[in-house]
Design a protein around this motif. Structure first.
Motif, PDB file in Angstrom:
ATOM      1  N   PRO A 265     -43.269 -83.729 -52.057  1.00 34.34           N
ATOM      2  CA  PRO A 265     -43.757 -83.956 -50.688  1.00 34.34           C
ATOM      3  C   PRO A 265     -43.946 -85.438 -50.385  1.00 34.34           C
ATOM      4  CG  PRO A 265     -45.040 -82.248 -51.800  1.00 34.34           C
ATOM      5  CD  PRO A 265     -44.203 -82.908 -52.846  1.00 34.34           C
ATOM      6  N   GLU A 266     -43.859 -85.769 -49.106  1.00 36.66           N
ATOM      7  CA  GLU A 266     -44.117 -87.147 -48.682  1.00 36.66           C
ATOM      8  C   GLU A 266     -45.544 -87.545 -49.044  1.00 36.66           C
ATOM      9  OE1 GLU A 266     -43.280 -87.835 -44.607  1.00 36.66           O
ATOM     10  OE2 GLU A 266     -41.211 -87.099 -44.719  1.00 36.66           O
ATOM     11  N   GLN A 267     -45.701 -88.772 -49.462  1.00 33.93           N
ATOM     12  CA  GLN A 267     -47.000 -89.356 -49.819  1.00 33.93           C
ATOM     13  C   GLN A 267     -47.615 -88.721 -51.067  1.00 33.93           C
ATOM     14  OE1 GLN A 267     -49.225 -88.973 -46.128  1.00 33.93           O
ATOM     15  NE2 GLN A 267     -48.451 -90.943 -45.389  1.00 33.93           N
ATOM     16  N   ALA A 268     -46.829 -87.915 -51.780  1.00 36.79           N
ATOM     17  CA  ALA A 268     -47.317 -87.360 -53.035  1.00 36.79           C
ATOM     18  C   ALA A 268     -46.888 -88.263 -54.192  1.00 36.79           C
ATOM     19  CB  ALA A 268     -46.780 -85.951 -53.253  1.00 36.79           C
ATOM     20  N   GLU A 269     -47.677 -88.268 -55.235  1.00 36.97           N
ATOM     21  CA  GLU A 269     -47.428 -89.110 -56.403  1.00 36.97           C
ATOM     22  C   GLU A 269     -46.909 -88.232 -57.542  1.00 36.97           C
ATOM     23  OE1 GLU A 269     -49.971 -92.281 -59.160  1.00 36.97           O
ATOM     24  OE2 GLU A 269     -51.012 -90.792 -57.938  1.00 36.97           O
ATOM     25  N   LEU A 270     -45.687 -88.490 -57.978  1.00 41.08           N
ATOM     26  CA  LEU A 270     -45.100 -87.719 -59.071  1.00 41.08           C
ATOM     27  C   LEU A 270     -45.813 -88.039 -60.379  1.00 41.08           C
ATOM     28  CD1 LEU A 270     -42.799 -85.777 -59.942  1.00 41.08           C
ATOM     29  CD2 LEU A 270     -41.450 -87.832 -60.470  1.00 41.08           C
ATOM     30  N   LEU A 271     -46.200 -86.984 -61.094  1.00 37.77           N
ATOM     31  CA  LEU A 271     -46.913 -87.155 -62.361  1.00 37.77           C
ATOM     32  C   LEU A 271     -46.067 -86.812 -63.577  1.00 37.77           C
ATOM     33  CD1 LEU A 271     -50.369 -85.563 -61.425  1.00 37.77           C
ATOM     34  CD2 LEU A 271     -49.731 -87.985 -61.384  1.00 37.77           C
ATOM     35  N   ALA A 272     -45.121 -85.862 -63.430  1.00 35.35           N
ATOM     36  CA  ALA A 272     -44.369 -85.423 -64.604  1.00 35.35           C
ATOM     37  C   ALA A 272     -43.056 -84.776 -64.188  1.00 35.35           C
ATOM     38  CB  ALA A 272     -45.193 -84.431 -65.418  1.00 35.35           C
ATOM     39  N   SER A 273     -42.079 -84.855 -65.106  1.00 30.56           N
ATOM     40  CA  SER A 273     -40.774 -84.217 -64.955  1.00 30.56           C
ATOM     41  C   SER A 273     -40.447 -83.495 -66.257  1.00 30.56           C
ATOM     42  CB  SER A 273     -39.691 -85.269 -64.664  1.00 30.56           C
ATOM     43  OG  SER A 273     -40.019 -86.053 -63.540  1.00 30.56           O
ATOM     44  N   SER A 274     -39.369 -82.698 -66.218  1.00 28.74           N
ATOM     45  CA  SER A 274     -38.861 -82.086 -67.445  1.00 28.74           C
ATOM     46  C   SER A 274     -37.363 -82.324 -67.509  1.00 28.74           C
ATOM     47  CB  SER A 274     -39.163 -80.581 -67.475  1.00 28.74           C
ATOM     48  OG  SER A 274     -38.368 -79.894 -66.512  1.00 28.74           O
ATOM     49  N   GLU A 275     -36.736 -81.907 -68.591  1.00 29.91           N
ATOM     50  CA  GLU A 275     -35.293 -82.113 -68.722  1.00 29.91           C
ATOM     51  C   GLU A 275     -34.525 -81.351 -67.648  1.00 29.91           C
ATOM     52  OE1 GLU A 275     -33.814 -81.308 -72.593  1.00 29.91           O
ATOM     53  OE2 GLU A 275     -35.079 -82.808 -73.578  1.00 29.91           O
ATOM     54  N   LEU A 276     -35.027 -80.191 -67.236  1.00 31.88           N
ATOM     55  CA  LEU A 276     -34.319 -79.374 -66.256  1.00 31.88           C
ATOM     56  C   LEU A 276     -34.668 -79.718 -64.812  1.00 31.88           C
ATOM     57  CD1 LEU A 276     -34.286 -75.777 -67.796  1.00 31.88           C
ATOM     58  CD2 LEU A 276     -32.386 -77.382 -67.599  1.00 31.88           C
TER      59      LEU A 276
ATOM     60  N   GLN B 242     -42.218 -81.763 -61.782  1.00 29.55           N
ATOM     61  CA  GLN B 242     -43.032 -80.824 -62.555  1.00 29.55           C
ATOM     62  C   GLN B 242     -44.513 -80.897 -62.204  1.00 29.55           C
ATOM     63  OE1 GLN B 242     -42.806 -78.384 -64.725  1.00 29.55           O
ATOM     64  NE2 GLN B 242     -40.605 -78.322 -65.024  1.00 29.55           N
ATOM     65  N   ALA B 243     -44.931 -82.000 -61.656  1.00 30.83           N
ATOM     66  CA  ALA B 243     -46.346 -82.132 -61.294  1.00 30.83           C
ATOM     67  C   ALA B 243     -46.500 -83.293 -60.322  1.00 30.83           C
ATOM     68  CB  ALA B 243     -47.212 -82.373 -62.529  1.00 30.83           C
ATOM     69  N   PHE B 244     -47.419 -83.127 -59.360  1.00 27.71           N
ATOM     70  CA  PHE B 244     -47.722 -84.216 -58.450  1.00 27.71           C
ATOM     71  C   PHE B 244     -49.159 -84.084 -57.979  1.00 27.71           C
ATOM     72  CE2 PHE B 244     -46.132 -80.886 -55.541  1.00 27.71           C
ATOM     73  CZ  PHE B 244     -47.087 -80.896 -54.531  1.00 27.71           C
ATOM     74  N   ARG B 245     -49.642 -85.154 -57.442  1.00 28.85           N
ATOM     75  CA  ARG B 245     -50.936 -85.101 -56.771  1.00 28.85           C
ATOM     76  C   ARG B 245     -50.824 -85.831 -55.445  1.00 28.85           C
ATOM     77  NH1 ARG B 245     -54.818 -88.957 -60.546  1.00 28.85           N
ATOM     78  NH2 ARG B 245     -53.692 -90.909 -60.274  1.00 28.85           N
ATOM     79  N   LYS B 246     -51.687 -85.433 -54.530  1.00 28.55           N
ATOM     80  CA  LYS B 246     -51.788 -86.143 -53.257  1.00 28.55           C
ATOM     81  C   LYS B 246     -53.226 -86.586 -53.128  1.00 28.55           C
ATOM     82  CE  LYS B 246     -50.951 -86.017 -48.321  1.00 28.55           C
ATOM     83  NZ  LYS B 246     -50.696 -85.195 -47.123  1.00 28.55           N
ATOM     84  N   GLY B 247     -53.433 -87.874 -53.178  1.00 34.25           N
ATOM     85  CA  GLY B 247     -54.794 -88.386 -53.228  1.00 34.25           C
ATOM     86  C   GLY B 247     -55.458 -87.972 -54.528  1.00 34.25           C
ATOM     87  N   ASN B 248     -56.755 -87.837 -54.480  1.00 35.07           N
ATOM     88  CA  ASN B 248     -57.501 -87.461 -55.680  1.00 35.07           C
ATOM     89  C   ASN B 248     -58.011 -86.029 -55.651  1.00 35.07           C
ATOM     90  OD1 ASN B 248     -57.404 -90.047 -57.035  1.00 35.07           O
ATOM     91  ND2 ASN B 248     -58.780 -90.791 -55.433  1.00 35.07           N
TER      92      ASN B 248
END
Length: 236
Positions: free
Chosen positions: A149-160, A164-170
């Motif tokens: 999503p826009e303005q979301a911060e990517l936290l993790a990915s996987s090989e596929l 895999q994870a994001f946060r928006k704000g705290n």
């Protein structure tokens, strides 16, 4: 615990055996109570209007299947209103997809099933809340994926899958993988998802063995992550 932060955590379930797993004990140890709501059965309004933490759990249906599962549209509408208010919210698997959709991102069928234990590639930004998971296999169990999503911060990915994870704000955290996986509960997943596993030609004994190898370590890391995140919510 701060008197300003509600002491009950609400969890929205889409499948009876996909519960809070190992996280439930973490919440109890932090002084919280837990209340479950069953999507498709219960009125979810209270869960999504809750000023405290609400967690949206996984399930085998897709965000885009509102014609077959009409309750999903109400859930999405309630979630959109919740996220607009920036209320503390966690989504796991389907829950993460619902958050992505509610924030305007596309959710769609992926190119391959991702089921089993593997490590994440963590984003390198400072203060990545998932940093304790560095080098730790986590449980993946999904076929759908989503755009960031826009303005979301990517936290993790996987090989596929890159997202895999994001946060928006705290306050808003979305996890495609199953951080709640518990060492003592894999068998009910293997039973409940047997049709999916056999259709995907997956090795059920190997999944059981990997759970015995990796789940306990994930429980410890999940406890560290959520203990810290709850602390920041309470202190805010």
């Amino acid at each position: 615990m701060s008197t300003a932060f509600p002491d009950t955590i609400y969890a929205v379930q889409h499948l009876a055996f996909e519960d809070l797993g190992a996280l439930e004990d973490v919440f109890y140890q932090q002084g919280f109570r837990v209340r479950y709501f069953e999507a498709g059965v219960d009125d979810l309004t209270k869960a999504f209007e809750h000023p405290g933490l609400t967690i949206i759990l996984g399930g085998p249906i897709g965000v885009y299947e509102t014609a077959d599962y009409p309750f999903l549209q109400q859930e999405i509408d309630l979630l959109k209103a919740r996220l607009e208010q920036n209320l503390p919210t966690v989504g796991i698997c389907l829950g993460a997809q619902l958050i992505a959709h509610a924030l305007g991102a596309k959710v769609y069928a992926g190119h391959a099933k991702e089921i089993g234990w593997s490590k994440l590639q963590l984003s390198s930004q400072a203060n990545n809340i998932l940093s304790p998971l560095e080098g730790t296999p986590v449980l993946h169990w999904h076929g759908d994926t989503f755009d960031l999503p826009e303005q979301a911060e990517l936290l993790a990915s996987s090989e596929l899958y890159p997202n895999q994870a994001f946060r928006k704000g705290n306050q808003i955290l979305a996890l495609q993988f199953h951080i709640e996986a518990a060492a003592d509960s894999m068998e009910k997943w293997l039973i409940g998802h047997t049709c999916e596993l056999r259709k995907a030609n997956l090795d059920i004994p190997a999944l059981r063995q990997n759970n015995s190898l990796f789940a306990s370590a994930l429980e410890d890391k999940a406890a560290a992550i959520f203990s810290q995140w709850l602390k920041t919510l309470i202190e805010r």
